[in-house]
Design a protein around this motif. Structure first.
Motif, mmCIF file in Angstrom:
data_model
loop_
_atom_site.group_PDB
_atom_site.id
_atom_site.type_symbol
_atom_site.label_atom_id
_atom_site.label_comp_id
_atom_site.label_asym_id
_atom_site.label_seq_id
_atom_site.Cartn_x
_atom_site.Cartn_y
_atom_site.Cartn_z
ATOM 1 N N ASP A 24 43.330 31.837 44.542
ATOM 2 C CA ASP A 24 43.216 32.913 43.520
ATOM 3 C C ASP A 24 43.603 32.561 41.847
ATOM 4 N N ARG A 25 44.620 31.807 41.578
ATOM 5 C CA ARG A 25 45.003 31.342 40.390
ATOM 6 C C ARG A 25 43.858 30.821 39.668
ATOM 7 N N ILE A 78 33.840 33.997 47.459
ATOM 8 C CA ILE A 78 34.881 32.834 47.998
ATOM 9 C C ILE A 78 36.115 33.731 48.954
ATOM 10 N N CYS A 79 36.645 34.413 48.333
ATOM 11 C CA CYS A 79 37.976 35.265 48.936
ATOM 12 C C CYS A 79 37.363 35.747 50.243
ATOM 13 N N PHE A 135 46.732 38.774 45.431
ATOM 14 C CA PHE A 135 47.764 39.316 44.567
ATOM 15 C C PHE A 135 47.976 40.711 44.952
ATOM 16 N N ASN A 136 49.083 41.212 44.992
ATOM 17 C CA ASN A 136 49.487 42.524 44.916
ATOM 18 C C ASN A 136 49.625 43.121 43.465
ATOM 19 N N PRO A 193 43.478 39.942 37.713
ATOM 20 C CA PRO A 193 42.238 40.435 38.471
ATOM 21 C C PRO A 193 42.493 42.013 38.092
ATOM 22 N N PRO A 194 41.225 42.683 38.013
ATOM 23 C CA PRO A 194 41.038 44.080 38.117
ATOM 24 C C PRO A 194 41.814 44.509 39.283
#
Length: 147
Positions: free
Chosen positions: A62-63, A103-104, A115-116, A129-130
Motif C-alpha cells: 500500500d505505501r 493489485i489490492c 489503511f483505515n 488514498p481517497p
C-alpha cells in the motif's frame, strides 16, 4: 545539481534545491510535518539525469502504491500540468481507478487499500488514498496483514 545544470535539467535542480530548503526549515523548527515535495523533486531530477528510480516500502504494497501513483502523477505533470493540486488529483484518480487498486483486489480479494481512516491521517497528505478506497476500522482489524 552541477551535473543537472551541465545536462540542462529544465530547472529541476532549482525545484529540488527549494524542496531541500523547505525540508531543512521544517527540521530546524522542530515541526513534525515533512515536506513531501522533496520526494517528487528528487524523482524529477533523477528522471532528468536518466537515473533509475525505485519506490518501495517494507511489504511492497500500500505505501508503495501511494508513492508510485504520486510519482506517476508528477511525471504526467511534467508535460504541461505542473500544478500541485492537479498532480494530487491525478494521483487520487490513479489510486481509485488504476492498477494499484487492482493489485489490492488480487492480493486480498477486496478493492481496498489496507489503511483505515485513523492510519490514513498519519500519512503525509499526498500519500493519503481517497477515503472511498480504504477499509473501515473494523474491517481493517479483521483483515489485517501481519507481514
Amino acid at each position: 545539481a552541477a551535473r543537472a545544470e551541465l545536462l540542462g535539467d529544465g530547472g529541476a535542480s532549482r525545484h529540488y534545491a527549494a524542496a531541500v530548503e523547505r525540508e531543512s526549515a521544517a527540521l530546524a523548527s522542530g515541526a513534525f510535518e515533512k515536506h513531501w515535495t522533496i520526494i517528487v523533486e528528487a524523482e524529477r531530477l533523477a528522471r532528468r539525469l536518466d537515473l533509475p528510480l525505485a519506490v518501495f516500502c517494507k511489504s511492497g504494497k500500500d505505501r508503495t502504491g501511494m508513492a508510485a501513483t504520486l510519482a506517476a502523477a508528477a511525471f504526467c505533470g511534467e508535460f504541461g500540468r505542473d500544478n500541485e493540486q492537479i498532480v494530487l488529483a491525478t494521483a487520487n484518480l490513479l489510486r481509485a481507478h488504476g492498477t494499484r487498486i487492482l493489485i489490492c483486489e488480487k492480493n486480498t480479494g477486496r478493492r481496498r487499500y489496507a489503511f483505515n481512516a485513523f492510519q490514513r491521517e498519519f500519512l503525509p497528505a499526498p500519500f493519503r488514498p481517497p477515503p472511498s478506497t480504504i477499509e473501515d476500522l473494523a474491517s481493517s482489524l479483521i483483515h489485517r496483514d501481519m507481514s
